[in-house]
Design an enzyme around this catalytic site. Structure first.
Site, PDB file in Angstrom:
ATOM      1  CB  CYS A  86      -0.956   0.003   1.196  1.00  0.00           C
ATOM      2  SG  CYS A  86      -2.144  -1.356   1.187  1.00  0.00           S
ATOM      3  CG  HIS A 136      -1.630   3.502   4.093  1.00  0.00           C
ATOM      4  ND1 HIS A 136      -1.788   2.192   3.694  1.00  0.00           N
ATOM      5  CD2 HIS A 136      -0.990   3.457   5.285  1.00  0.00           C
ATOM      6  CE1 HIS A 136      -1.258   1.379   4.603  1.00  0.00           C
ATOM      7  NE2 HIS A 136      -0.757   2.142   5.579  1.00  0.00           N
TER       8      HIS A 136
END
Length: 487
Positions: A86, A136
């Protein structure tokens, strides 16, 4: 540095590539101007692998809106995640840089403010900028508890150039989700968060349709947990009726079918939101002059090769869907490209389509001329994949290891620190069932790919050192037991 590159972007602003045609456009629609800069909408899903879309030939998953979009767009059959996990992949999308350059090669580590990002470039070029969903790239500092940044606001100076802001660092509880606005005020997303996030994106488009805008809509699904899509979408899939890839071991097939049913339910729910967004672009009168990108940060193994989720060097983890839709500049005829296209190539290619100067800090390749059909692929293109540090569920104790790889339109070649590890002929062996490393039949291919990998590593200034070396250089601390190796 950011101010300098912003000035260079402003100086380098040229006339828009292609003006397109006015087809069935209402006379009263004044939001469209013939030479207006194109809007940009990037939809990024989390952990959506390349094979889980109908237009890629998957007869089980229901993605009618993406299928219709693909039929009018440029689609990439070998879109690659530069580091299939991610935070690194997202930081590379924002910067057009390799993970070892921007430094986010480990989840939940912050992208530095000195990085020159997509939103900063477009903001300097006069664009409104907006971000909605999963961020993120603003993880905790070394002295903080693991994952401590996931549930707190991202400060204004850490939003990397995005002004409109409805985001949260990370969550995978899609039905009890919240976000923070521009003023760090917490709000709840109502129900399955993908739907209200898409509604917010539509609102942003409506409010900014008279001027150029950059919008990133970052959804959390279809990342696990798999069984949490709305019930109406879960009812669409019966595990026992799903077709499995032949590289899933027999012992895991029951688990694979169960998880795949939930995964597909997420995909279909997201596809519904793609349809809603496309309808909104048309209604706002800006679809023709909008560069719409649909992609994912990385894929999901879903038990192929007996593996789960990401960080792995196999196609289920590495390859992602990628659609580029831009009627005014690329037309509406379907085109398929097989060249390997990395997520570090998205930013420079967008700048190329915009006729904006590409800053020297960007390491990706501008493929705008190939997208437009002015140039043709050479067939020799290769994408570099880095995994400097295996971590969390892929840590050393779980069998993870450092590797570097290249993906061409035909081959996957992977080295670990001990030498050549994997070689697949993806044309003859699309499920990567036979490793060709060390075979006489592929000796010449292996030698050629080794040279390509060495060249790509040199271009990226990647010395391919141990995980400990990079963690020490960037002054990062391992989370939990990530640093422990099996000997």
């Amino acid at each position: 540095m950011k101010a300098f590159f912003g000035l260079m972007v402003s100086i380098g602003l040229l006339a828009l590539l292609g003006t397109g045609f006015e087809i069935n456009r209402p006379v009263e629609d004044i939001s469209f101007q013939k030479n207006k800069k194109p809007n940009i909408v990037i939809i990024i899903a989390d952990q959506w692998n390349a094979q889980s879309v109908g237009y890629a030939g998957n007869a089980d998953v229901k993605t009618p809106n993406l299928d219709k979009l693909a039929a009018r767009s440029v689609i990439f059959k070998n879109a690659v995640s530069v580091m299939p996990v991610c935070s690194p992949a997202r930081a590379s999308l924002l910067t057009g840089q390799y993970p070892l350059t921007h430094g986010v090669f480990y989840n939940d580590r912050p992208l530095r403010n000195k990085a020159l990002t997509m939103a900063e470039i477009y903001k300097e070029a006069g664009y409104a900028t907006g971000f909605i969903g999963k961020w993120h790239v603003n993880g905790q500092q070394n002295f903080e508890k693991q994952f401590s940044a996931r549930n707190r606001p991202v400060p204004k100076d850490r939003r990397q150039g995005f002004d409109y802001w409805k985001a949260r660092e990370v969550t995978h509880d899609y039905n009890n989700s919240f976000y923070f606005d521009e003023n760090d005020v917490r709000h709840d997303w109502s129900g399955y968060d993908v739907f209200p996030q898409t509604d917010s994106a539509i609102s942003f488009i409506d409010k900014n349709k008279a001027k150029p805008f950059l919008l990133v809509l970052a959804w959390g699904p279809p990342h696990d947990p798999y069984a949490t899509a709305p019930e109406e979408y879960r009812k669409l899939y019966q595990p026992e009726k799903l077709t499995l890839r032949p590289n899933i071991p027999d012992s895991l097939k029951a688990k694979a079918r169960k998880d795949l049913a939930g995964y597909y339910a997420h995909c279909t729910a997201l596809d519904k939101s793609v349809g809603d967004l496309l309808t909104a672009l048309k209604k706002a009168g800006v679809e023709e002059n909008t560069i719409l990108i649909f992609t994912s940060d990385h894929g999901d193994m879903l038990y192929s090769q007996g593996k789960m989720r990401k960080q792995k060097p196999w196609d289920e983890s590495l390859l992602v869907p990628l659609i580029v839709h831009y009627p005014a500049g690329l037309g509406v005829k379907k085109r398929e490209l097989t060249l390997p296209f990395s997520n570090i190539d998205i930013l420079p290619t967008l700048l190329g389509l915009n006729d904006l100067k590409i800053p020297a800090a960007i390491e990706g390749t501008n493929y705008a001329a190939i997208l437009s059909g002015k140039d043709q692929p050479t067939g020799e293109e290769a994408a570099l994949i880095q995994l400097p540090v295996p971590f969390h569920e892929n840590n050393f104790l779980n069998g993870g290891k450092e590797y570097r790889a290249i993906r061409t339109k035909q081959y996957t070649y992977v080295r670990d620190l001990n030498g050549p590890w994997l070689l697949y002929d993806n044309v003859k062996d699309p499920y990567q069932l036979t490793n060709r490393i060390g075979t006489s039949e592929y000796a010449a291919v292996q030698a050629k790919l080794e040279k390509v990998l060495v060249t790509k590593l040199a271009e990226a200034k990647d010395q391919f050192l141990t995980a400990d070396t990079y963690m020490s250089h960037w002054k990062y601390k391992y989370d939990g037991k990530d640093s422990l190796r099996l000997h």
